[in-house]
Write a protein that holds these residues in place. Structure first.
Motif, PDB file in Angstrom:
ATOM      1  N   VAL A   7      71.694  37.227  94.062  1.00  0.00           N
ATOM      2  CA  VAL A   7      71.913  36.517  92.800  1.00  0.00           C
ATOM      3  C   VAL A   7      71.852  35.010  93.025  1.00  0.00           C
ATOM      4  CG1 VAL A   7      73.530  36.120  90.923  1.00  0.00           C
ATOM      5  CG2 VAL A   7      73.290  38.400  91.883  1.00  0.00           C
ATOM      6  N   LEU A   8      72.324  34.560  94.196  1.00  0.00           N
ATOM      7  CA  LEU A   8      72.276  33.129  94.484  1.00  0.00           C
ATOM      8  C   LEU A   8      70.837  32.651  94.662  1.00  0.00           C
ATOM      9  CD1 LEU A   8      75.229  32.788  97.020  1.00  0.00           C
ATOM     10  CD2 LEU A   8      75.090  31.686  94.806  1.00  0.00           C
ATOM     11  N   VAL A  22      71.024  39.658  85.788  1.00  0.00           N
ATOM     12  CA  VAL A  22      70.848  38.826  86.981  1.00  0.00           C
ATOM     13  C   VAL A  22      69.832  39.418  87.961  1.00  0.00           C
ATOM     14  CG1 VAL A  22      73.113  37.745  86.887  1.00  0.00           C
ATOM     15  CG2 VAL A  22      72.831  39.892  88.123  1.00  0.00           C
ATOM     16  N   ARG A  78      63.355  33.339  91.458  1.00  0.00           N
ATOM     17  CA  ARG A  78      64.653  33.161  92.119  1.00  0.00           C
ATOM     18  C   ARG A  78      65.312  31.871  91.675  1.00  0.00           C
ATOM     19  NH1 ARG A  78      61.879  34.768  96.776  1.00  0.00           N
ATOM     20  NH2 ARG A  78      62.065  32.740  97.785  1.00  0.00           N
ATOM     21  N   ARG A  90      68.795  31.512  89.394  1.00  0.00           N
ATOM     22  CA  ARG A  90      69.954  30.880  89.999  1.00  0.00           C
ATOM     23  C   ARG A  90      70.925  30.326  88.949  1.00  0.00           C
ATOM     24  NH1 ARG A  90      67.418  27.561  94.604  1.00  0.00           N
ATOM     25  NH2 ARG A  90      66.998  29.597  95.490  1.00  0.00           N
ATOM     26  N   GLN A 130      74.734  33.199  87.264  1.00  0.00           N
ATOM     27  CA  GLN A 130      75.433  33.747  88.424  1.00  0.00           C
ATOM     28  C   GLN A 130      76.328  34.922  88.030  1.00  0.00           C
ATOM     29  OE1 GLN A 130      75.183  33.228  91.807  1.00  0.00           O
ATOM     30  NE2 GLN A 130      73.294  32.305  91.031  1.00  0.00           N
ATOM     31  N   SER A 172      79.536  30.751  93.672  1.00  0.00           N
ATOM     32  CA  SER A 172      78.595  30.817  92.553  1.00  0.00           C
ATOM     33  C   SER A 172      78.339  29.431  91.994  1.00  0.00           C
ATOM     34  CB  SER A 172      79.141  31.688  91.430  1.00  0.00           C
ATOM     35  OG  SER A 172      79.573  32.899  91.920  1.00  0.00           O
ATOM     36  N   VAL A 224      75.500  26.704  93.250  1.00  0.00           N
ATOM     37  CA  VAL A 224      74.112  26.593  92.814  1.00  0.00           C
ATOM     38  C   VAL A 224      74.027  26.059  91.385  1.00  0.00           C
ATOM     39  CG1 VAL A 224      73.258  28.350  94.390  1.00  0.00           C
ATOM     40  CG2 VAL A 224      74.056  29.024  92.137  1.00  0.00           C
TER      41      VAL A 224
END
Lengths: 332, 297, 311, 328
Positions: free
Chosen positions: B175-176, D57, D83, D87, D90, D163, D166
């Motif tokens: 998820v990051l 997500v 990706r 981001r 989260q 979380s 980012v």
């Protein structure tokens, strides 16, 4: 509830010894339970509420040794120090147990009918066929549809609520005088929870059982219990009739716990009320009041010795709080 | 460093007897040429079949070779063989297992079907077939055993990899927005290697047995290199007159394997709680007695 | 259930076909020219003409697919060609040796089955007490002792020292005892550990706490609650061990001079007699595939969760 | 207010334990989330609320439907660009004991997230770690502790800090406090309120605890068997639940006040959630619904507007509902 209590626990202390650690999850707990009464034991995880009820009856998993001291009189029989065979003869016959997670508590490789029937075989001296009939009766009693089909099914073929009903059927199969229910609705959905709680109450009054309801949900307590005992860090901090404890909590911990429940009157988006700090890590017994570090009313005296458990200003309610005790003394 | 840490931690938790036997085997294998009292291949027909003497504490074999030296040097043969087989088998197995566990989907299906077939056939049959076709030689034996062993490693690696990938902390990385390279090489591969290393160690006993069995059949280590299975088969015709030469290599082999098997049992029972030993109970009760004393004043 | 069995049977046939291709491919891809090998076996100074003659004889100069078809057709009818080494028909030797190997493996399986259950149960009933320590220790020792060493020890004890059983030969039940024990010993040890570990795991499950809360004794819990849960695992392990015992025949048969398929296979491997290796492999793999299907069906029958999934 | 996250007609299904069958865990769900808003998603276990969050997500792969973040359809992106876009959304996991790697220290865990976010300078990262720990209410001294040494509440704060590393604009919180002790749930809940206030982060708050959601969320979606059955402002939905399921769900929650709890005689829902492998025809709730009529089995109910922004997928929602109840 004038008669002799069915269960009288005094100064119960339990040390759990494992391969890695030793903890004291129950530290000098005392309570009484009358016939036909429901006592709720309330506390957070790690408060010792489950161990209090299970360890004295020899129900501990492999690898955990429970050293028990104090006194437990069940039906005027002393349980502390009894040998395994005595305890075994009580389990299932005089005391029934319901576990939190009905999925793991039922044997996945055996038909539910057999799992119920064997209790009747063992304690009521029934033949296999008679026990089967008894199981059918019980399945009907716990409100399961298609009882004949259910008998032949395996646990994984049933939903969570039905599994818990099977668990109840097992617990009451030998018509015990005391039912110990450990978080019986926690693993269930809220709509099913209501059904199971109602069933438990119904069966309790029909069979004239006393019940200990272990839970962390004040809503469940309010609906089902006559009396409540609040535990914190292995000690009982407050006991009393449910309606009084819930509406006029005396001990600061109980107050905080009840205050933390979101209410309908709370504005949307408003902040949540809770307790500061974190619960103590189990280990060596704590000197003084265990709640002191998180308590808003704490005074120096709280840390000196374990607060005695004394009646409060509210009739029938006792609590173990130095501040309350001091105040009570001043009033007197 | 990362895969080594869990191994060291695991060794700390191993049963003492396993650590001791395995340690002795490994040390013997490493130091064999330095501690063997005689040249293991030096023949002396004059004393052939002689019993224990000061110079030859375990006696000599039918060709007059010193048995003790041969037993010690055979430990090295076995150790090197076992290591080679395990490294080859697990290199293939871990690569295939982690790829299957990381990619899932049809890649996983396909790879695991191949592994299924490989596992359905007993390992000795696979090795015998390979040797039967490729001929008898040291490297053919290693190759044959590696071919027989990789499916097991792939199965375990895949299970570990799938389990790891499903852990919330790995999902959190996804998820990051962590890159696949980071997820595979920084997290998945080291974790899998770490977990599989323990299984590999426990499996070493089975490989040692297989090498000895192949050598016993005359298909593995060839004379004159000393090897336990082959020493045993050499001495078998003299079983009636000199049973010591049969029993000693067999016993040494069993001793070497038993350490790994104790370890294997410990790994299998790792997560199963056991009742406390009386020593443990006493130690814990000392703590509670101390509590009681503390609470009194 | 029938659909499941049918499906497994279909898969088995597919696997058999794959196995036959594999066996064929192994020999075709073998290093070294088979024809030269054979020609040199016949006359050490083989000429090109000799080699060509051999190729002609064995049909080695035909296209691969045709050779495979020819070989498979023969194999189905029990014709596995001629041994390069002895010149005998491989199919005939297989047939004559089948009874020997079957006797050996069946006896070994019974030994392993009975011994492992006995040892496993003793260990579980007296868990963590003296009988358990003893049985566990023996099982550990048993699982660490190679069968050729067990065989040698048994021969030394019972034949050489006490003269109870004959050293070798295949002549009536008395001569069968030592080979059976030799073959069954290691699998018995391995299986008894499966039983013991299975009980240990089962007795740590939450449903055992439920059973205790009913007032059942430990022995009843072992029998009623644990056994149904470890049966599938045990059957699976038993299947694997029977498979291993077939291979064990390769070691045990020569040890006792039994003329079985294991002995034939070993000779084939030693002398790189490809026709024999190929034929034995096919027989073995066929047996494993059938064994797998049988085990799978048994497991499905004993595990209610699998039964639901697969019916 | 503009929607920062939109989910349109999302369908996510899994293969069932029985071969050849699939479970539609999320069955044609559309929801949206506005900038700086906390939205609740409630329902019983197995209703698909977690799967919906995981699909958003990218932890599950949806069969169909779109997830649009800040006007960009995430389905149109792939690889590194996907990706990076993802981001900004989260996920906070339920179990803080599993969502952190036991072998990492607090500093290492957050540091890794910062590296992933592309912060190259080590000194900058050090400063940012301190800032993040501060933001979630932890002392910077925990940086060198292993995560396994910390309590559940602390671990959940660290997971949130990671979380935040980012710089997300949306947090999907999947039962973020249900694994925590009763007495510390409020602390973590208040942290979410703070984060929204200070950083303007939007939250999708997935929970089965109805009371918790009511207080935290301004809007709420109610799910049953993979579908949204009712949606609207928390105020409206809790005061005037218009789908029979929502009504029964709310009525089932016991109250901590013994006086009202004893008097209360909740209408019980009979039975349990049907298997999602084989849901009932028409309205999924009809098998347990006290109001169901024959017509419910025929067609899926259309979402009815009860009031502005308040919708319920029941033929009796709105005006008809009251009539039906009084008739019954």
């Amino acid at each position: 509830m004038s008669s002799e209590p069915i269960l009288r626990v005094k100064d119960l202390t339990i040390d759990l010894l494992t391969a890695h650690t030793v903890v004291r999850p129950v530290d000098g707990v005392a309570y009484e339970l009358s016939r036909r009464e429901t006592l709720a034991i309330v506390g957070e995880s790690g408060s010792g509420k489950t161990v209090t009820c299970f360890a004295p009856l020899g129900l501990m998993p492999v690898g955990v040794q429970a050293d028990i001291s104090g006194s437990i009189l069940f039906d005027s029989r002393q349980l502390v120090g009894s040998d395994n065979e005595t305890l075994r003869s009580l389990r299932g016959k005089s005391i029934g147990f319901i576990f939190q997670d009905p999925m793991s508590a039922l044997n996945p490789a055996r038909r539910v009918g057999r799992q119920i029937a064997e209790v009747a075989e063992l304690h009521l001296g029934m033949t296999a066929r008679a026990a089967e009939t008894r199981a059918l009766e019980l399945i009907k009693m716990v409100g399961m549809s298609d009882p004949e089909i259910r008998l032949k099914q395996y646990p994984h073929e049933l939903s969570g609520g039905l599994r818990q009903r099977v668990m109840i059927a097992i617990a009451i199969a030998a018509e015990p005088t005391l039912l110990v229910a450990d978080e019986p609705t926690t693993a269930l959905d809220v709509t099913v929870q209501a059904q199971i709680l109602r069933l438990l109450k119904e069966i309790q009054s029909r069979m004239d059982m006393a019940m200990i309801l272990i839970t962390h949900d004040m809503g469940v307590v309010a609906g089902a219990a006559d009396r409540v005992m609040v535990m914190y860090a292995g000690r009982h901090v407050e006991t009393g009739p449910t309606e009084r404890v819930l509406s006029q909590p005396q001990h600061p911990y109980t107050m905080g716990l009840i205050d933390a429940i979101p209410r309908k009157q709370d504005a949307i988006g408003s902040r949540f009320r809770g307790l500061p700090g974190i619960p103590p890590i189990l280990g060596a017994p704590i000197t003084g009041c265990a709640f002191m570090a998180r308590c808003g009313y704490a005074v120096d005296a709280c840390g000196e010795r374990r607060p005695p458990f004394l009646p409060t200003a509210v009739p029938g309610v006792s609590a173990a709080c130095p501040v309350l005790n001091i105040r009570a003394k001043e009033c007197a | 460093m990362q895969p080594v840490r869990p191994l060291l931690k695991a060794i700390g938790a191993f049963p003492r007897s396993a650590v001791f036997t395995i340690g002795a085997f490994v040390l013997l294998g490493l130091l064999a040429p330095y501690i063997a009292p005689h040249d293991p291949n030096a023949q002396d027909l004059l004393i052939a079949g002689q019993g224990p003497t000061l110079a030859h504490p375990f006696g000599v074999d039918h060709l007059g070779r010193d048995t003790l030296s041969r037993l010690i040097v055979a430990a090295r043969t076995s150790l090197v063989g076992v290591c080679l087989v395990l490294v080859c088998a697990h290199a293939i197995g871990i690569a295939i297992g982690t790829i299957a566990g990381y990619r899932r989907g049809w890649t996983d299906e396909l790879l695991m079907r191949i592994v299924d077939v490989g596992q359905a056939i007993p390992s000795l049959i696979v090795s015998l077939a390979v040797i039967g076709i490729a001929g008898v030689s040291y490297w053919n034996m290693i190759l044959a055993l590696a071919l027989a062993w990789w499916p097991g490693s792939a199965r375990i690696s895949r299970a570990v990899a799938v389990n790891t990938m499903n852990k919330p902390h790995m999902e959190a990385l996804r998820v990051l927005g962590a890159s696949p390279v980071r997820i595979y090489f920084v997290h998945l591969l080291p974790t899998t290697i770490g977990a599989v290393l323990v299984y590999a160690t426990a499996d070493a006993g089975a490989v040692a047995l297989a090498i000895a069995t192949l050598s016993f059949l005359g298909l593995g280590i060839q004379p004159p290199t000393p090897e336990w299975g082959q020493m045993l088969v050499d001495a078998l015709p003299y079983l009636e007159s000199d049973p010591r030469q049969v029993i000693l290599p067999g016993l040494t082999l069993t001793l070497a394997v038993i350490g790994f098997n104790i370890l294997g049992e410990a790994v299998a029972l790792n997560r199963v709680p056991k009742p406390l030993t009386s020593r443990m109970l006493a130690a814990r009760r000392r703590v509670t007695a101390f509590w009681a004393k503390e609470a009194r004043p | 259930m029938f659909a499941f069995i049918a499906k497994r049977a279909r898969n088995a046939v597919l696997l058999l076909f794959l196995a036959s291709v594999l066996c064929f491919a192994l020999v075709v891809s073998a290093p070294g020219n088979v024809a030269i090998l054979i020609a040199e076996l016949r006359t050490p100074t083989a000429t090109k003409a000799d080699i060509a003659k051999v190729e002609e004889e064995l049909g080695l100069n035909k296209p691969l697919l045709e050779r495979y078809g020819f070989w498979l057709n023969g194999a189905i009818h029990g014709d596995f060609g001629i041994s390069y080494k002895t010149g005998e028909a491989v199919g005939a030797s297989l047939k004559s040796r089948l009874a020997v190997t079957a006797t050996l493996v069946a006896g070994g399986a019974v030994v392993a089955f009975l011994l492992s259950l006995f040892v496993g149960f003793v260990g579980a009933l007296w868990a963590h007490r003296a009988p358990d320590v003893v049985t566990r220790g023996s099982a550990l020792l048993g699982a660490s002792t190679p069968s050729f060493f067990v065989g040698a020890l048994l021969v030394y004890a019972f034949s050489v020292t006490w003269h109870v059983f004959p050293t070798f030969g295949f002549a009536g039940p008395v001569s069968w005892v030592l080979p059976w024990l030799t073959l069954g010993f290691l699998p018995a040890a391995v299986l008894s550990r499966v039983v013991r570990v299975g009980f240990e795991e089962a007795m740590a499950k939450p449903y055992v706490l439920t059973a205790m809360s009913k007032g059942l004794s430990r022995t009843s819990i072992l029998v009623r609650d644990a056994i149904p849960n470890i049966a599938p695992t045990y059957l699976n392990a038993l299947g694997t061990q029977i498979g291993t015992m077939v291979v064990g025949a390769v070691v045990v048969e020569p040890l006792f001079a039994w003329q079985g398929i294991g002995d034939l296979f070993l000779t084939g491997v030693r002398f790189r007699d490809f026709m024999v290796v190929q034929a034995c492999l096919l027989v073995f793999i066929t047996f494993f595939i059938i064994l797998n299907v049988v085990v799978d069906i048994c497991i499905t029958l004993t595990d209610p969760r699998l039964r639901l999934q697969r019916s | 207010m503009s929607a920062i996250l939109e989910v349109e007609h999302l369908v996510t299904s899994f293969p069932s334990a029985k071969r050849g069958q699939t479970i539609k865990a999320v069955n044609d769900v559309s929801i949206h989330l506005n900038q700086g808003e906390i939205v609740g998603l409630v329902g019983e276990s197995g209703c698909g609320k977690s799967t919906l969050g995981r699909s958003i997500v990218g932890l599950e792969k949806p069969q169909s439907g779109r997830v649009v973040f800040d006007g960009v359809d995430l389905g149109s992106l792939s690889g590194r660009r996907l990706r990076e876009a993802r981001r900004a959304v989260q996920y906070v996991f339920q179990d803080p004991y599993a969502s952190l790697n036991d072998r990492q220290t607090v500093g290492e865990a957050i540091n890794e997230a910062l590296i992933i976010a592309g912060l190259r300078s080590q000194t900058e990262r050090e400063g940012r770690i301190a800032e993040l720990l501060n933001q979630v209410g932890l002392a910077t001294t925990v940086r060198d502790r292993f995560t396994r040494e910390l309590s559940g509440g602390q671990r959940q704060r660290i997971a949130i800090a990671r979380s935040l590393a980012v710089e997300p604009r949306v947090l999907i919180c999947d039962e973020p406090v249900s694994a925590l002790d009763l007495s510390i749930r409020a602390q973590v809940m208040n942290l979410f309120l703070d984060l929204r206030e200070k950083l303007g982060v939007s939250c999708l708050f997935i929970a089965h605890d109805l009371a918790l959601v009511r207080q935290a969320a301004s809007r709420v979606y109610v799910m049953y068997l993979g579908k949204v059955v009712e949606s609207g402002s928390s105020e409206e939905v809790y005061r005037n639940p218009s789908h029979p399921y929502t009504q029964l769900l709310l009525a089932s929650v016991p109250e901590a006040d013994p006086a009202t709890e004893r008097r209360r005689n909740p209408p019980l829902i009979t039975g349990e959630i049907p298997s999602p492998t084989n849901p009932p025809s028409g309205c999924f709730f009809r098998t347990r619904c006290p109001l169901s009529v024959e017509a419910c089995a025929e067609a899926e109910p259309v979402s009815q507007e009860v009031s502005s922004m308040h919708k319920a997928a029941c033929r009796f929602a709105g005006g008809l509902f009251a009539k039906r109840v009084s008739a019954a």
